[in-house]
Each structure stands twice: as C-alpha cells, then as structure tokens.
Design an enzyme around this catalytic site. Sequence first.
Site, PDB file in Angstrom:
ATOM      1  N   LYS A 187     -31.461 -31.985 -84.731  1.00  0.00           N
ATOM      2  CA  LYS A 187     -32.850 -31.539 -84.874  1.00  0.00           C
ATOM      3  C   LYS A 187     -33.715 -32.402 -83.964  1.00  0.00           C
ATOM      4  O   LYS A 187     -33.940 -33.580 -84.222  1.00  0.00           O
ATOM      5  CB  LYS A 187     -33.289 -31.662 -86.332  1.00  0.00           C
ATOM      6  CG  LYS A 187     -32.401 -30.904 -87.317  1.00  0.00           C
ATOM      7  CD  LYS A 187     -32.843 -31.121 -88.746  1.00  0.00           C
ATOM      8  CE  LYS A 187     -31.901 -30.425 -89.718  1.00  0.00           C
ATOM      9  NZ  LYS A 187     -30.564 -31.026 -89.770  1.00  0.00           N
ATOM     10  N   GLU A 194     -11.190 -23.901 -98.463  1.00  0.00           N
ATOM     11  CA  GLU A 194     -11.699 -23.243 -99.654  1.00  0.00           C
ATOM     12  C   GLU A 194     -11.563 -21.729 -99.618  1.00  0.00           C
ATOM     13  O   GLU A 194     -11.682 -21.064-100.652  1.00  0.00           O
ATOM     14  CB  GLU A 194     -13.184 -23.608 -99.848  1.00  0.00           C
ATOM     15  CG  GLU A 194     -13.439 -25.033-100.252  1.00  0.00           C
ATOM     16  CD  GLU A 194     -13.529 -26.019 -99.088  1.00  0.00           C
ATOM     17  OE1 GLU A 194     -14.015 -27.136 -99.285  1.00  0.00           O
ATOM     18  OE2 GLU A 194     -13.099 -25.649 -97.959  1.00  0.00           O
ATOM     19  N   TRP A 242     -33.564 -26.787 -83.235  1.00  0.00           N
ATOM     20  CA  TRP A 242     -32.162 -27.048 -83.553  1.00  0.00           C
ATOM     21  C   TRP A 242     -31.343 -26.923 -82.278  1.00  0.00           C
ATOM     22  O   TRP A 242     -31.416 -25.913 -81.571  1.00  0.00           O
ATOM     23  CB  TRP A 242     -31.638 -26.022 -84.562  1.00  0.00           C
ATOM     24  CG  TRP A 242     -32.016 -26.297 -85.983  1.00  0.00           C
ATOM     25  CD1 TRP A 242     -32.912 -27.214 -86.438  1.00  0.00           C
ATOM     26  CD2 TRP A 242     -31.496 -25.635 -87.139  1.00  0.00           C
ATOM     27  NE1 TRP A 242     -32.993 -27.167 -87.802  1.00  0.00           N
ATOM     28  CE2 TRP A 242     -32.137 -26.208 -88.261  1.00  0.00           C
ATOM     29  CE3 TRP A 242     -30.567 -24.625 -87.343  1.00  0.00           C
ATOM     30  CZ2 TRP A 242     -31.867 -25.801 -89.561  1.00  0.00           C
ATOM     31  CZ3 TRP A 242     -30.297 -24.216 -88.634  1.00  0.00           C
ATOM     32  CH2 TRP A 242     -30.931 -24.797 -89.734  1.00  0.00           C
ATOM     33  N   THR A 298      -8.662 -30.657 -99.462  1.00  0.00           N
ATOM     34  CA  THR A 298      -9.465 -30.560 -98.248  1.00  0.00           C
ATOM     35  C   THR A 298      -9.427 -31.894 -97.516  1.00  0.00           C
ATOM     36  O   THR A 298      -9.224 -32.946 -98.122  1.00  0.00           O
ATOM     37  CB  THR A 298     -10.918 -30.213 -98.580  1.00  0.00           C
ATOM     38  OG1 THR A 298     -11.484 -31.267 -99.355  1.00  0.00           O
ATOM     39  CG2 THR A 298     -11.012 -28.914 -99.350  1.00  0.00           C
TER      40      THR A 298
END
Length: 544
Positions: free
Chosen positions: A442, A332, A447, A186
């Site tokens: 935030k 993944e 959000w 990754t």
Amino acid sequence: MTARLIARTPSAVATQMVIGTILETGVRTSPNQEIVYADKCRMTYLELQQRVGRLASALAAAGVKAGDTVAVMDWDTHRYLECFYAIPMMGAVLHTVNVRLSPEQVLYTINHAKDDVILVNREFLPLIDAVKDRIETVKTFILLDDEGGDVPAGFAGEYEALLAQADSNYAFPELDENTCATTFYTTGTTGLPKGVYFSHRQLVLHTFALRAVTSGDGQGRFNQSDVYMPITPMFHVHAWGVPYLATLLGVKQVYPGRYVPEILLKLLVTEKVTFSHCVPTIIQMLLGSEVVRQLDLSKWKVIIGGSALPKSLAKGAMEMGIDIFTGYGMSETGPVLTLANLMPHMEEWDMDAQADVRCRAGRPIPMVDLRIVDGNMNSLPHDGKTQGEIVVRAPWLTQGYLDDPANSEELWQGGWLHTGDIGVIDADGYLKITDRIKDVIKTGGEWISSLDLEGLILQHPGVAECAVIGMPDAKWGERPLALVVKKPDADVTSEAIQNLVADFAEKGVISRYGIPENIKFVDSLPRTSVGKLDKKLMRTEHLG
C-alpha cells in the site's frame, strides 16, 4: 414452504461416495495397466488392489481400527498410493506428514493429529529419533524401506515383509461417505501449522470435478491414453488430488520417489510421461538442465501451482513444446478451485497471447462458486481491474481447522471460505491472483501487486528469481523492495531493472508507484516446505 424429499423403499440402498469406488473403477477399467515406482517396482492395477487389501490386513494386525489415525512419512512411491486407499477404506484417517517441516513442526503435527501408527521411510528415521521421546499417542511404527537394512528396535516390522504375510482379502467395512478420510497440515508462514481434513464424499466429488474439466480434446486435457507422474509431493494436498483421478481413469502412473532432476528427466523419457503437476521452481530447475535441450517434451502437459507462474517461464516451457498452464487452490480447498485451460478459440492465438492466459489462475472448475468481494462481502465486477478478496464455496472444502474453533470460524466468516488472496476476474471468467492480503503493498493510497511487479522484473533476461516485499516508508506508507537473484554470470544493475519497470509503467501495465527505488541483489530466496516464497522470513531478514 417445505421441499419434498425423495421417497425410498425399505430395500433401496443409498450408495455412498467412498474412496474404494475409485480404486474399483480403475481396476475394472484397466486391470493390467502399469504402476511404476522409479526403477524399483512395477505392478498392475489388479496387483495394486491386492496390495491395498494386504496393507489393510497388516495394519489391522498391528492394531489399527476404524477412527484411528495412521501417519505416513514417505517420498512419492507406490506405497504412498496404496496408503491413499487402504487407510481411508478401513475407516481410519490418513495423515500425510509434511517431511520437509522442521522436527519440532513434525512433532507438533503428529501430536496434534493424535496419530496412532506411523509408517516411516528409513531416510526419516533421524527425524523421528530426534523427537521420539516426546511423541504422545503413537503406539506402532512400521518401516518403509528401499535398502533392505535391519528393522529398528520397537518397530512392528518392515512394510513389504508385513504385506507378504498378510491376506489380500481384507473385508473392508461399509462406510458413511461423510467419514473423515484424510488430514494434513497447512504450511503457512504464520503461527503453528493448522490441520485440515476431508471426507470420502469430498475427495470423490473433487475427483469427479477434475474429471469433468480435464476430459475431452484440446489443451491441457487428461485422458486414458496419458501417462501420469506427479512432481508435487503426495503429502501436499493429496498430490493435488490427481492420483485419485489417475486411478479412476486407469492410466499408467509413475512415481519418482525423491525429486532428483536426472531421475525425473529419465522417467519422463523412458516411461513416456505426458501429464504432471509441480511448482514453478521445479519446472525452472528441469528446464535449466543441460540434458533437457536434447529431449522431446512436446507431449508433456504440466499444471503449475503453489505460486505464480512467471510469463517468461511459461514462454520458455512453451518454446520446448510443453503444454504448461496454471491451477489455483490451497490446502483448505482440497485443493483445486480453478484451472487456466484455454478456450477453444484461444488455441489459435500466438504464444505471447496464450501465455497471458496460461499464467492466470484460471476459471472455476465444476461445482466451485468463486467470488471476489470487498470488505463488506459485496461482489465486485468482473472487469479484469477491480480487486477483491477471493472467497469460495465448493463441496470439498475443509469444514474447519482440526480442534481449532476460533480459526475455523474466521476461515468461514460469513458462510464463505476466505482464501486470503486478492484477485481480479475478467469478462471471460478467468481469475488472476494479484497478491496475498498480507503481501499487497500500500503506497501513496494505491495498491501495488507484489506478484505483478515480480512478473515484470522476471522479464529481464538476466534475472533468475525475484521477490517483492513492502518496506515501511514515512512519506508513502510502504514502498516496494525487490530482492533479485541474478542468473549465473549475468550483468544486471538496479538501474536496468528500474528502467524496465518504468517502461511498463509508461505503457500503463503497472502504476508508476510500482517502480522500485529499492533493489537488493541476493544469492537465493527463502522458501517454505512446499516451495512457496517465504515472505515472512524475507521481511525478518531484510526489514528487521
């Protein structure tokens, strides 16, 4: 209660799902179909199968055996396609090395994967030379070369010369479908690269799922009449698995080598390419070329992944006739989880309405179970508004990180693979990524999606690129900082961007808390080795 398993007569054979069957199907279907490497090489599928056998024979002569790991460092070439098959079919593990990592990161992945052999393009010899004294397990190097120069001392030979001397009739072993086929690392922006791995069974099932979702007529379909060219590196999640699908279908495949805009555009035209995939920066670069305005790209279908597809970029591509749409996945997940294909009735919508759908992450492909959940793993409503973490199950997800039990368990906490992405799902089942968990802003108890805010700012005609990060604020906790790259000679001001976002807030598109008072104009935005915005580095550079 115990379920009843099927009975099997002693002579019955449980045929295994292995990669070799994909190659056999393509050769049987289209033995004379072409595979092209830039302007350097053409071969048929039948010749591909023979070369796969020769490569396996050459690797065996070099000492490769089942269970070994063979690394490849190359651009997108016919050689890489041959490695996609020969190495796993031997029972060895193909390690696709990310050649865009730093030398130290490349060294780490080679040693962590315990590579036994490395096939390396001449262009990457300086990278290998820089770390060669610290490579721990590699016994053999093989040169990949388009130039015809000398083979370095200590190398087993040059790829084409070794294949020329090798037998095409290699006796591939019968493998258990759960045999490890591939591994790679990754490219996240935190910590060391993590190794993921996939079995033959997983790659075959991923291929079949892609076939199921792309077959038939309609928008974004991939069929035997198409011509395929990847514009996503083959080292990155098997080029999204599409070379396996292309081989299964027996379509013409075109491999461009290193990504040079002029070469890509030339191949698009001369080889009549109709199906590709890439990250947004690549399509933006191609559409920004002066040459592209003279080309007919109306038969080109392009999946965009890696990062969000801005609506303005999607509409620009659609205006040129390109069938552009988004796919979603990660290293993944092998990678594809969703595709933003239009439903049949949506194909009649106007461009603006279509673009809204095409820029979403899409709907789950077959065999993908995808949920959005709260912190207690409770499923959240599909109302297009309620945000939650995206967790998934599918037959082809990595079962852990290589030799990393702690992070493996964190990845699979609660029996679902945690993507680390936040999203919403609408009533039609389309997923929209609203942010990474670590990137969401935030502010004042709300959000704010950095991705949504970036998409709105990019609708300013003078903005070329934009990234939004959260900066600490004593009153609100965090406030958005917009990093903006102007188009050449464009007249863009902070006030104009604020007014643009304020207009969207007035219409209810985004919260008024999303209007950024902090805007910084920059020359460029840092990206990871696979083209994603590197927000960790941005935070370091701009927030300290």
